[in-house]
Enzyme design. Structure first.
Site, mmCIF file in Angstrom:
data_model
loop_
_atom_site.group_PDB
_atom_site.id
_atom_site.type_symbol
_atom_site.label_atom_id
_atom_site.label_comp_id
_atom_site.label_asym_id
_atom_site.label_seq_id
_atom_site.Cartn_x
_atom_site.Cartn_y
_atom_site.Cartn_z
ATOM 1 N N ASN A 13 0.629 -1.136 0.094
ATOM 2 C CA ASN A 13 0.008 0.167 -0.021
ATOM 3 C C ASN A 13 0.687 1.230 -0.110
ATOM 4 O OD1 ASN A 13 -1.938 1.684 0.455
ATOM 5 N ND2 ASN A 13 -2.312 1.398 2.553
ATOM 6 N N TRP A 14 1.051 1.668 -1.124
ATOM 7 C CA TRP A 14 1.887 3.009 -1.389
ATOM 8 C C TRP A 14 1.301 4.165 -0.763
ATOM 9 C CZ3 TRP A 14 4.073 2.316 -7.004
ATOM 10 C CH2 TRP A 14 5.365 1.520 -7.085
ATOM 11 N N LYS A 15 -0.038 4.148 -0.296
ATOM 12 C CA LYS A 15 -0.800 5.323 -0.081
ATOM 13 C C LYS A 15 -0.565 6.647 -0.947
ATOM 14 C CE LYS A 15 -0.075 3.544 4.780
ATOM 15 N NZ LYS A 15 -0.369 3.957 6.226
ATOM 16 N N HIS A 98 -9.804 0.893 4.316
ATOM 17 C CA HIS A 98 -8.618 1.228 4.940
ATOM 18 C C HIS A 98 -9.001 2.039 6.168
ATOM 19 C CE1 HIS A 98 -4.501 2.632 6.082
ATOM 20 N NE2 HIS A 98 -4.294 1.451 5.480
ATOM 21 N N GLU A 100 -7.527 4.609 7.277
ATOM 22 C CA GLU A 100 -7.302 5.979 6.944
ATOM 23 C C GLU A 100 -8.714 6.479 6.180
ATOM 24 O OE1 GLU A 100 -3.393 5.781 5.279
ATOM 25 O OE2 GLU A 100 -2.716 5.002 7.094
ATOM 26 N N GLU A 170 -5.937 -5.005 10.194
ATOM 27 C CA GLU A 170 -4.913 -4.168 10.363
ATOM 28 C C GLU A 170 -5.306 -3.258 11.855
ATOM 29 O OE1 GLU A 170 -2.635 -2.672 6.865
ATOM 30 O OE2 GLU A 170 -4.307 -1.615 6.677
ATOM 31 N N GLY A 176 1.688 2.484 10.871
ATOM 32 C CA GLY A 176 2.744 3.613 10.627
ATOM 33 C C GLY A 176 3.302 3.939 11.979
ATOM 34 N N SER A 215 3.024 -2.045 10.448
ATOM 35 C CA SER A 215 4.527 -1.956 10.724
ATOM 36 C C SER A 215 5.235 -3.106 10.134
ATOM 37 C CB SER A 215 4.587 -1.261 12.045
ATOM 38 O OG SER A 215 4.310 -0.259 12.516
ATOM 39 N N GLY A 236 2.488 -0.938 4.345
ATOM 40 C CA GLY A 236 2.516 0.462 4.041
ATOM 41 C C GLY A 236 3.951 1.085 3.962
ATOM 42 N N GLY A 237 4.379 1.492 5.072
ATOM 43 C CA GLY A 237 5.854 2.107 5.021
ATOM 44 C C GLY A 237 6.962 1.378 4.282
HETATM 45 C C1 PEP Z 1 -1.009 0.297 6.138
HETATM 46 O O1 PEP Z 1 -1.418 1.539 5.921
HETATM 47 O O2 PEP Z 1 -1.834 -0.615 5.428
HETATM 48 C C2 PEP Z 1 -0.121 -0.181 6.682
HETATM 49 C C3 PEP Z 1 0.040 -1.514 7.324
HETATM 50 O O3 PEP Z 1 0.821 0.767 6.932
HETATM 51 P P1 PEP Z 1 2.388 0.408 7.708
HETATM 52 O O4 PEP Z 1 3.109 -0.932 7.352
HETATM 53 O O5 PEP Z 1 3.212 1.579 7.580
HETATM 54 O O6 PEP Z 1 2.023 0.240 9.132
#
Ligand code: PEP
Length: 253
Positions: A13-15, A98, A100, A170, A176, A215, A236-237
């Site tokens: 997930n590049w957001k 998601h 967010e 999640e 994040g 994470s 994500g990150g």
């Molecule tokens: C996400 O936004 O779906 C996610 C899991 O982010 P991160 O890996 O940065 O926690």
């Protein structure tokens, strides 16, 4: 319930990161460096970058998709992107619900379910996200909260091929933040999610993939996916740097 474990999925997930040019260059490098792997890789890029990502990924074996989709099929919904539009550029997956989008765009479970239905109707595979926030976890209500959210987010959702539905657990407190659930936490919730899937889809529950997200990085991906009910990760990150994605694939090899 997990007779044969479905193929693992690493969904990136590049957001709201990477311009189309940056996304295309990244996809080209992946295409050049993609190792042989049993893991399915899916890049969830900003919608405007999808055509370039599609062109550059061609032949790599990796899939791609979007981070959101309209609940509506077409029409006067300014700014929205339909599932048919995503399918037309070759997308396979789309994230729906998601945290967010739930938090910053007021997406309710009802909207999330409508988006999942729209995705499946157009032949896309929705990755339906659920998970508790810190207060529910601290109050010990994380399982009940997440399962209620799951049932509501799957209202009216049906499919013929169970591999077309993906659930991502999640926990919001782990997204994040660098704070990862333990593999036991991930397995506890994945097993509970599979229990709900078995109620809703008795013949298909073992084939729906349940991912963990929060994470995840090269150092912990293998351990977090250890449980029998965890079939992959939503990242994500750690998905933004190619080296880290290759590191996760190497850790899972
Ligand atoms: C996400 O936004 O779906 C996610 C899991 O982010 P991160 O890996 O940065 O926690």
């Amino acid at each position: 319930m997990t007779a044969s474990k479905p193929r693992a999925l690493l969904a990136l997930n590049w957001k709201m990161n990477k311009t189309p040019s940056e996304a295309g260059a990244w996809a080209k490098s992946l295409q050049e460096e993609m190792p042989p792997t049993d893991v399915e890789l899916a890049i969830l890029a900003p919608a405007v970058a999808l055509p370039l990502v599609a062109a550059e990924l061609y032949g790599s074996g990796a899939a791609f998709g979007a981070q959101d989709v309209s609940a509506h099929a077409s029409g006067a919904y300014t700014g929205e992107i339909s599932a048919a539009m995503l399918a037309d550029v070759g997308a396979t997956y789309v994230i729906v619900g998601h945290s967010e989008r739930r938090e910053y765009h007021g997406e309710t479970d009802e909207v999330v379910a409508a988006k999942a239905r729209a995705a499946l109707t157009a032949g896309l595979r929705p990755i339906v996200c659920v998970g508790e926030r810190l207060p529910e976890r601290e109050a010990g209500r994380h399982v009940t909260y997440t399962l209620d959210q799951l049932r509501a987010s799957l209202t009216g959702v049906s499919f013929t091929d169970p591999t077309t539905l993906v659930i991502a657990y999640e926990p919001v407190w782990a997204i994040g933040t660098g704070r990862t659930a333990t593999s036991a936490d991930a397995e506890e919730m994945a097993a509970a999610i599979r229990g709900v899937l078995a109620e809703l889809y008795p013949d298909a529950a073992g084939s729906v993939r349940v991912l963990y997200g929060g994470s995840v990085k090269p150092d912990n991906v293998r351990e977090i996916m250890d449980g029998p009910n965890v079939n992959g990760a939503l990242v994500g990150g750690a998905s933004l740097q190619l080296g880290s994605v290759l590191g996760m694939l190497a850790a899972l090899a």
